[in-house]
Write a protein that holds these residues in place. Structure first.
Motif, PDB file in Angstrom:
ATOM      1  N   THR A 114       0.873   8.119  -5.879  1.00 51.51           N
ATOM      2  CA  THR A 114      -0.075   9.231  -5.899  1.00 51.51           C
ATOM      3  C   THR A 114       0.529  10.512  -5.356  1.00 51.51           C
ATOM      4  O   THR A 114       0.345  11.595  -5.933  1.00 51.51           O
ATOM      5  CB  THR A 114      -1.330   8.871  -5.066  1.00 51.51           C
ATOM      6  OG1 THR A 114      -1.949   7.739  -5.655  1.00 51.51           O
ATOM      7  CG2 THR A 114      -2.307  10.027  -4.993  1.00 51.51           C
ATOM      8  N   TYR A 162      -3.257   4.905  -5.486  1.00 48.15           N
ATOM      9  CA  TYR A 162      -4.394   5.365  -4.693  1.00 48.15           C
ATOM     10  C   TYR A 162      -4.980   6.647  -5.277  1.00 48.15           C
ATOM     11  O   TYR A 162      -4.282   7.420  -5.948  1.00 48.15           O
ATOM     12  CB  TYR A 162      -3.943   5.682  -3.264  1.00 48.15           C
ATOM     13  CG  TYR A 162      -3.875   4.511  -2.334  1.00 48.15           C
ATOM     14  CD1 TYR A 162      -4.824   3.492  -2.361  1.00 48.15           C
ATOM     15  CD2 TYR A 162      -2.866   4.439  -1.385  1.00 48.15           C
ATOM     16  CE1 TYR A 162      -4.756   2.426  -1.477  1.00 48.15           C
ATOM     17  CE2 TYR A 162      -2.794   3.379  -0.490  1.00 48.15           C
ATOM     18  CZ  TYR A 162      -3.747   2.378  -0.545  1.00 48.15           C
ATOM     19  OH  TYR A 162      -3.691   1.342   0.333  1.00 48.15           O
ATOM     20  N   THR A 163      -6.241   6.906  -4.966  1.00 48.67           N
ATOM     21  CA  THR A 163      -6.784   8.243  -5.125  1.00 48.67           C
ATOM     22  C   THR A 163      -6.186   9.099  -4.000  1.00 48.67           C
ATOM     23  O   THR A 163      -5.649   8.563  -3.023  1.00 48.67           O
ATOM     24  CB  THR A 163      -8.313   8.244  -5.011  1.00 48.67           C
ATOM     25  OG1 THR A 163      -8.667   7.827  -3.672  1.00 48.67           O
ATOM     26  CG2 THR A 163      -8.960   7.301  -6.024  1.00 48.67           C
ATOM     27  N   ARG A 191       1.507   2.187  -3.506  1.00 48.59           N
ATOM     28  CA  ARG A 191       0.306   2.821  -4.069  1.00 48.59           C
ATOM     29  C   ARG A 191       0.208   4.275  -3.596  1.00 48.59           C
ATOM     30  O   ARG A 191      -0.173   5.163  -4.357  1.00 48.59           O
ATOM     31  CB  ARG A 191      -0.925   2.028  -3.672  1.00 48.59           C
ATOM     32  CG  ARG A 191      -0.899   0.568  -4.152  1.00 48.59           C
ATOM     33  CD  ARG A 191      -2.097  -0.215  -3.671  1.00 48.59           C
ATOM     34  NE  ARG A 191      -3.313   0.292  -4.326  1.00 48.59           N
ATOM     35  CZ  ARG A 191      -4.542  -0.039  -3.936  1.00 48.59           C
ATOM     36  NH1 ARG A 191      -4.721  -0.826  -2.882  1.00 48.59           N
ATOM     37  NH2 ARG A 191      -5.578   0.441  -4.577  1.00 48.59           N
ATOM     38  N   TYR A 192       0.566   4.502  -2.329  1.00 49.79           N
ATOM     39  CA  TYR A 192       0.563   5.844  -1.750  1.00 49.79           C
ATOM     40  C   TYR A 192       1.588   6.741  -2.450  1.00 49.79           C
ATOM     41  O   TYR A 192       1.287   7.865  -2.867  1.00 49.79           O
ATOM     42  CB  TYR A 192       0.868   5.748  -0.253  1.00 49.79           C
ATOM     43  CG  TYR A 192       1.204   7.057   0.404  1.00 49.79           C
ATOM     44  CD1 TYR A 192       0.207   7.882   0.923  1.00 49.79           C
ATOM     45  CD2 TYR A 192       2.539   7.471   0.533  1.00 49.79           C
ATOM     46  CE1 TYR A 192       0.520   9.095   1.526  1.00 49.79           C
ATOM     47  CE2 TYR A 192       2.852   8.670   1.141  1.00 49.79           C
ATOM     48  CZ  TYR A 192       1.841   9.475   1.630  1.00 49.79           C
ATOM     49  OH  TYR A 192       2.161  10.667   2.224  1.00 49.79           O
ATOM     50  N   GLN A 241      -5.858   8.654   3.733  1.00 47.94           N
ATOM     51  CA  GLN A 241      -6.319   7.696   4.734  1.00 47.94           C
ATOM     52  C   GLN A 241      -5.206   6.715   5.092  1.00 47.94           C
ATOM     53  O   GLN A 241      -5.008   6.378   6.263  1.00 47.94           O
ATOM     54  CB  GLN A 241      -7.542   6.944   4.218  1.00 47.94           C
ATOM     55  CG  GLN A 241      -8.124   5.965   5.214  1.00 47.94           C
ATOM     56  CD  GLN A 241      -9.373   5.274   4.687  1.00 47.94           C
ATOM     57  OE1 GLN A 241      -9.825   5.520   3.571  1.00 47.94           O
ATOM     58  NE2 GLN A 241      -9.937   4.392   5.495  1.00 47.94           N
ATOM     59  N   PHE A 242      -4.466   6.252   4.089  1.00 43.41           N
ATOM     60  CA  PHE A 242      -3.342   5.356   4.339  1.00 43.41           C
ATOM     61  C   PHE A 242      -2.338   5.999   5.296  1.00 43.41           C
ATOM     62  O   PHE A 242      -1.878   5.372   6.255  1.00 43.41           O
ATOM     63  CB  PHE A 242      -2.632   4.996   3.024  1.00 43.41           C
ATOM     64  CG  PHE A 242      -1.279   4.370   3.230  1.00 43.41           C
ATOM     65  CD1 PHE A 242      -1.163   3.024   3.508  1.00 43.41           C
ATOM     66  CD2 PHE A 242      -0.124   5.146   3.184  1.00 43.41           C
ATOM     67  CE1 PHE A 242       0.085   2.444   3.736  1.00 43.41           C
ATOM     68  CE2 PHE A 242       1.120   4.581   3.410  1.00 43.41           C
ATOM     69  CZ  PHE A 242       1.224   3.227   3.680  1.00 43.41           C
ATOM     70  N   GLU A 263      -7.707   8.195  -0.643  1.00 46.08           N
ATOM     71  CA  GLU A 263      -7.195   6.902  -0.182  1.00 46.08           C
ATOM     72  C   GLU A 263      -5.778   7.041   0.355  1.00 46.08           C
ATOM     73  O   GLU A 263      -5.426   6.443   1.376  1.00 46.08           O
ATOM     74  CB  GLU A 263      -7.217   5.886  -1.326  1.00 46.08           C
ATOM     75  CG  GLU A 263      -8.602   5.405  -1.708  1.00 46.08           C
ATOM     76  CD  GLU A 263      -8.594   4.550  -2.969  1.00 46.08           C
ATOM     77  OE1 GLU A 263      -9.524   3.737  -3.126  1.00 46.08           O
ATOM     78  OE2 GLU A 263      -7.675   4.705  -3.804  1.00 46.08           O
ATOM     79  N   ALA A 264      -4.956   7.829  -0.331  1.00 46.74           N
ATOM     80  CA  ALA A 264      -3.577   8.042   0.112  1.00 46.74           C
ATOM     81  C   ALA A 264      -3.548   8.747   1.466  1.00 46.74           C
ATOM     82  O   ALA A 264      -2.757   8.389   2.351  1.00 46.74           O
ATOM     83  CB  ALA A 264      -2.806   8.848  -0.929  1.00 46.74           C
ATOM     84  N   ASP A 273       0.828  -1.202   0.000  1.00 41.21           N
ATOM     85  CA  ASP A 273       0.000   0.000   0.000  1.00 41.21           C
ATOM     86  C   ASP A 273       0.866   1.257   0.000  1.00 41.21           C
ATOM     87  O   ASP A 273       0.460   2.290  -0.548  1.00 41.21           O
ATOM     88  CB  ASP A 273      -0.930   0.006   1.215  1.00 41.21           C
ATOM     89  CG  ASP A 273      -2.023  -1.050   1.104  1.00 41.21           C
ATOM     90  OD1 ASP A 273      -2.271  -1.545  -0.017  1.00 41.21           O
ATOM     91  OD2 ASP A 273      -2.630  -1.377   2.133  1.00 41.21           O
TER      92      ASP A 273
END
Length: 197
Positions: free
Chosen positions: A105, A129-130, A101-102, A136-137, A133-134, A98
């Protein structure tokens, strides 16, 4: 069934000689290089242990290291390591995919720095991620450790690089486990029940 340190040593010493996905290093070389980068950066023993073990799921998954498992490998080892190691080791392992993914973005140009294999696996891992989402991560416990682990992961792919031996990093990992509070009877029963569920 939980792994012991002897089991981890055996896995990395035997199955670790398989090629690391489509990279030019073996699983063991990648693990040792990742741990070395964490150690050189002055990380805690827990983060160094996470760096060593972050891809152990590849060695435990049925069928070995295949591209189809790239979206799951970060979870595979956790049930085997829980009880042996604290969350400070387990959570960066769980979050290291994740974190990629972060970074894709939130950090311009990061995607271009990834190896071709890592770019390809990102698709299986859900893509970037959007922004929500980023964000929040990043609020999760151990997210910052996972992001740093991710950077070590990205750079731990150098063919022929000299590193300390596996025993050195297993020693660091054992030191983290020794810091765990002793299990009480209720904790042991709860852990056994969770494994049977």
């Amino acid at each position: 069934m939980a792994l012991s340190f002897d089991d981890i040593d055996h896995l990395l010493s035997t199955r670790g000689f398989h090629q690391y996905g489509r990279e030019a290093v073996s699983q063991l070389e990648h693990a040792l290089q990742c741990a070395q980068l964490a150690e050189q950066a002055g990380e805690t023993a827990a983060t160094i242990a996470a760096a060593l073990l972050h891809d152990l799921g590849h060695l435990l998954a049925p069928g070995g290291d295949t591209a189809e498992q790239d979206d799951l490998h970060q979870y595979v080892a956790l049930p085997f390591l829980r009880g042996l190691l604290p969350d400070a080791v387990l959570e960066p392992i769980r979050l290291h995919v994740d974190a990629k993914r972060y970074l894709c973005t939130m950090e311009p140009g990061y995607w271009e720095t990834l190896s071709l294999a890592s770019q390809q696996s990102l698709v299986l891992q859900g893509g970037a991620y959007t922004v929500p989402e980023a964000e929040q991560f990043a609020r999760q416990p151990f997210a910052q450790e996972a992001i740093r682990l991710r950077r070590y992961d990205d750079h731990a792919k150098v063919p022929g690089l000299a590193t300390p031996h596996l025993a050195h990093y297993l020693g660091i990992t054992r030191s983290v486990a020794r810091d765990l509070p002793p299990l009480r009877g209720n904790d042991i029963a709860a852990g056994q029940a969770a494994q049977l569920a």
